[in-house]
Design a protein around this motif. Structure first.
Motif, mmCIF file in Angstrom:
data_model
loop_
_atom_site.group_PDB
_atom_site.id
_atom_site.type_symbol
_atom_site.label_atom_id
_atom_site.label_comp_id
_atom_site.label_asym_id
_atom_site.label_seq_id
_atom_site.Cartn_x
_atom_site.Cartn_y
_atom_site.Cartn_z
ATOM 1 N N LYS A 39 0.465 -0.856 0.098
ATOM 2 C CA LYS A 39 -0.553 -0.320 -0.314
ATOM 3 C C LYS A 39 0.523 1.712 -0.021
ATOM 4 O O LYS A 39 0.164 2.575 -0.007
ATOM 5 C CB LYS A 39 -1.212 -0.040 1.084
ATOM 6 N N SER A 40 2.365 0.865 -0.104
ATOM 7 C CA SER A 40 3.079 2.112 -0.254
ATOM 8 C C SER A 40 4.430 2.086 -0.244
ATOM 9 O O SER A 40 5.034 0.569 -0.788
ATOM 10 C CB SER A 40 3.179 2.582 0.943
ATOM 11 N N LEU A 84 7.345 -1.756 -0.526
ATOM 12 C CA LEU A 84 8.127 -2.386 -1.692
ATOM 13 C C LEU A 84 9.256 -2.848 -0.763
ATOM 14 O O LEU A 84 10.273 -3.668 -1.367
ATOM 15 C CB LEU A 84 8.506 -1.460 -2.809
ATOM 16 N N ALA A 85 10.312 -2.218 -0.141
ATOM 17 C CA ALA A 85 10.851 -2.729 0.769
ATOM 18 C C ALA A 85 10.826 -4.479 0.718
ATOM 19 O O ALA A 85 10.057 -5.312 1.322
ATOM 20 C CB ALA A 85 11.445 -2.194 2.067
ATOM 21 N N GLY A 86 11.913 -5.460 -0.231
ATOM 22 C CA GLY A 86 11.906 -6.227 0.576
ATOM 23 C C GLY A 86 11.707 -7.486 -0.521
ATOM 24 O O GLY A 86 10.642 -8.666 -0.341
ATOM 25 N N LYS A 87 10.816 -6.783 -1.471
ATOM 26 C CA LYS A 87 9.647 -7.974 -1.535
ATOM 27 C C LYS A 87 10.317 -7.961 -3.314
ATOM 28 O O LYS A 87 11.549 -7.638 -4.460
ATOM 29 C CB LYS A 87 7.635 -6.738 -2.240
ATOM 30 N N LYS A 88 9.461 -8.054 -4.214
ATOM 31 C CA LYS A 88 9.867 -8.556 -5.815
ATOM 32 C C LYS A 88 8.820 -7.860 -7.083
ATOM 33 O O LYS A 88 7.563 -8.194 -6.377
ATOM 34 C CB LYS A 88 9.933 -10.404 -6.472
ATOM 35 N N VAL A 89 9.696 -6.732 -7.357
ATOM 36 C CA VAL A 89 8.837 -5.808 -8.278
ATOM 37 C C VAL A 89 8.002 -6.167 -8.988
ATOM 38 O O VAL A 89 9.769 -6.151 -10.616
ATOM 39 C CB VAL A 89 8.311 -4.094 -7.295
ATOM 40 N N GLY A 90 7.588 -6.541 -10.221
ATOM 41 C CA GLY A 90 8.238 -6.183 -11.925
ATOM 42 C C GLY A 90 7.290 -5.044 -12.737
ATOM 43 O O GLY A 90 6.391 -4.421 -12.415
#
Length: 278
Positions: free
Chosen positions: A140-141, A145-151
């Motif tokens: 939600k912010s 995103l920290a530590g996530k896999k982002v496409g």
């Protein structure tokens, strides 16, 4: 979109607001009589991997918002429209090489592009948003995103936005895909935790897959969408702008938008640019 999308060096200066005008006085400016790559044909560059803006349907036909929009422009001009497909990371090089007259392919307006391209008045509202899996973590912010896999789709302003936040110390695993379709396949399959994309694309995927995806964060940027030409073809953009006004007034833009998005994103467009660092 793209898509908001990133460019190499082509040229434009522009004024904020509904009037985006290029610089004048260039010795390379093309005359009004020599604007087109083909006589009586408007040649348009697209990246057809970006539903719902431009994509190939199950029948092998290229469809989408920008396809109908470009055809409407051609009809007003009395010209046949020819589409030339390109990968997004090469689309503006093709424009510079005169492979097509215009790029009508979800070109998001940002400050860099105002310095690099001749752009029309915006014709569609747009911003960068985060789309999460409905069954996964709801991001939600930007901080989440920290530590996530982002496409993201490679070479887009979504890609730029993510790289900006990486440079600011938010540590996440950025996964770049050649097309937006692949990024959403990865989200559905769990290979990424979320996708950063244009509002127009995110809304489409959420609307079509309400049990799979959800928009969890919006307005990372504000990047209205415009028609793009190279600087030396500003005369063509000057012809396009009055046509955009006609298409808005006669209801064509609203009709296409409601057909594709289920809502009208073509009126009362916020033309105040918001970048990821503002």
């Amino acid at each position: 979109m793209k898509k908001g999308k990133k460019i190499a060096a082509i040229v434009l200066t522009s004024v904020l607001g509904f009037s985006l005008l290029s610089g004048c006085g260039s010795k390379d400016t093309v005359s009004a009589e020599a604007q087109f790559t083909k006589d009586k044909t408007l040649v348009v560059g697209i990246d057809n991997t970006y539903p719902p803006m431009e994509y190939v349907d199950k029948n092998g036909k290229t469809v989408g918002f920008d396809i109908e929009f470009a055809k409407a422009i051609g009809e007003k001009m009395g010209r046949k429209v020819e589409f030339v497909n390109s990968s997004w990371d090469a689309i503006f090089a093709g424009l510079d090489a005169d492979k097509y007259d215009l790029v009508i392919s979800s070109v998001g307006v940002n400050k860099d592009r105002q310095e690099q391209l001749a752009l029309s008045n915006p014709y569609l509202a747009n911003q960068q948003v985060i789309i999460s899996s409905k069954s996964g973590k709801q991001i939600k912010s930007v901080e989440e995103l920290a530590g996530k896999k982002v496409g993201v789709q490679v070479s887009t302003t979504s890609n730029d936005t993510c790289n900006y936040y990486l440079s600011k110390g938010i540590d996440f695993d950025l996964r770049e895909y050649d097309g937006m379709t692949e990024a959403f396949v990865a989200l559905e399959g769990g290979s990424v935790d979320c996708v950063v994309t244009d509002l127009v694309v995110g809304e489409y995927y959420v609307h079509k897959n309400t049990n799979k995806f959800v928009k969890t964060c919006d307005k990372l940027t504000n990047e209205p969408i415009a028609v793009a030409a190279k600087k030396s073809n500003q005369a063509l953009i000057d012809k396009i702008n009055p046509i955009l006004e006609e298409l808005s007034k006669d209801g064509t833009m609203t009709k296409i938008s409601k057909k594709v998005f289920g809502k009208d994103l073509t009126q009362n467009i916020d033309t105040t640019l918001k970048g990821y660092d503002e």
